[in-house]
Design a protein around this motif. Sequence first.
Motif, short mmCIF file in Angstrom:
data_model
loop_
_atom_site.label_atom_id
_atom_site.label_comp_id
_atom_site.label_asym_id
_atom_site.label_seq_id
_atom_site.Cartn_x
_atom_site.Cartn_y
_atom_site.Cartn_z
N ARG A 111 2.22 1.49 -3.45
CA ARG A 111 1.63 1.74 -4.10
C ARG A 111 0.79 3.58 -4.43
O ARG A 111 1.22 4.31 -5.22
CB ARG A 111 0.10 1.04 -3.95
N LEU A 149 0.68 0.08 -11.36
CA LEU A 149 0.16 0.44 -10.70
C LEU A 149 -1.23 -1.03 -11.06
O LEU A 149 -1.67 -1.42 -10.08
CB LEU A 149 -0.68 1.18 -10.58
N MET A 159 0.57 -4.06 -9.48
CA MET A 159 1.11 -3.41 -8.45
C MET A 159 2.47 -4.80 -7.58
O MET A 159 2.81 -4.81 -7.07
CB MET A 159 0.89 -2.54 -7.44
N ASP A 202 1.16 -1.24 0.06
CA ASP A 202 0.02 -0.22 0.33
C ASP A 202 0.76 1.17 0.01
O ASP A 202 0.93 2.31 -0.81
CB ASP A 202 -0.57 0.11 1.41
N SER A 241 1.33 5.71 -7.14
CA SER A 241 0.56 6.40 -7.58
C SER A 241 0.98 8.12 -8.11
O SER A 241 0.26 8.44 -9.04
CB SER A 241 -0.84 6.80 -7.04
#
Length: 175
Positions: free
Chosen positions: A51, A75, A78, A48, A55
């Motif tokens: 990510r 993404l 991932m 997380d 992003s």
Amino acid sequence: METDTVNRAGVGPPMDTRLGRSGVAFLRIVFGLLWLTNASWKVPPDFDGLRHFTSFAVSHPVFGPYKVIVEHVVLPHMTFFGYLTLVTEAALGAFLLLGLVTRFWAVVGIVQAGAIGLSVLNAPGEWSWSYYMMIAGMVAIWATAAGRAYGLDAVLRPGWLSSDSPWLRFLGRLS
């Protein structure tokens, strides 16, 4: 007693003095620790945090084609890229700490720092110079062959270069 090679200005190459070798080894070790701590927050299986920062390449793009790759390839996959990043950064840190095949890992570090920079350079609150310094440090490690200063490259490289094995000679060139 150690002798120093000096030029007319009284300055020798960094690896010709104990102080120079110590400085190069210190740089290598600090960057090894930096990469290991970077790897430590990439937590599987969700990744997380990674990510979130990755992003930013889409929401605050630095380079259009990189944005497209991150958005449509990285993404959506991932988990794969998270493990790839985790393994790459952990290996980068470990090999730099050991001073093993250091020039190869310095190039990996340059590429990885560039990828990180392309993801977060325009993100809110990021200090862009941190990525430039990461790249500069990795270039210095590559240019000085820092594993030859109190690292395993110093011990293993002579045998690799004199070996009959093309693979070992190749490792010697990467060190």
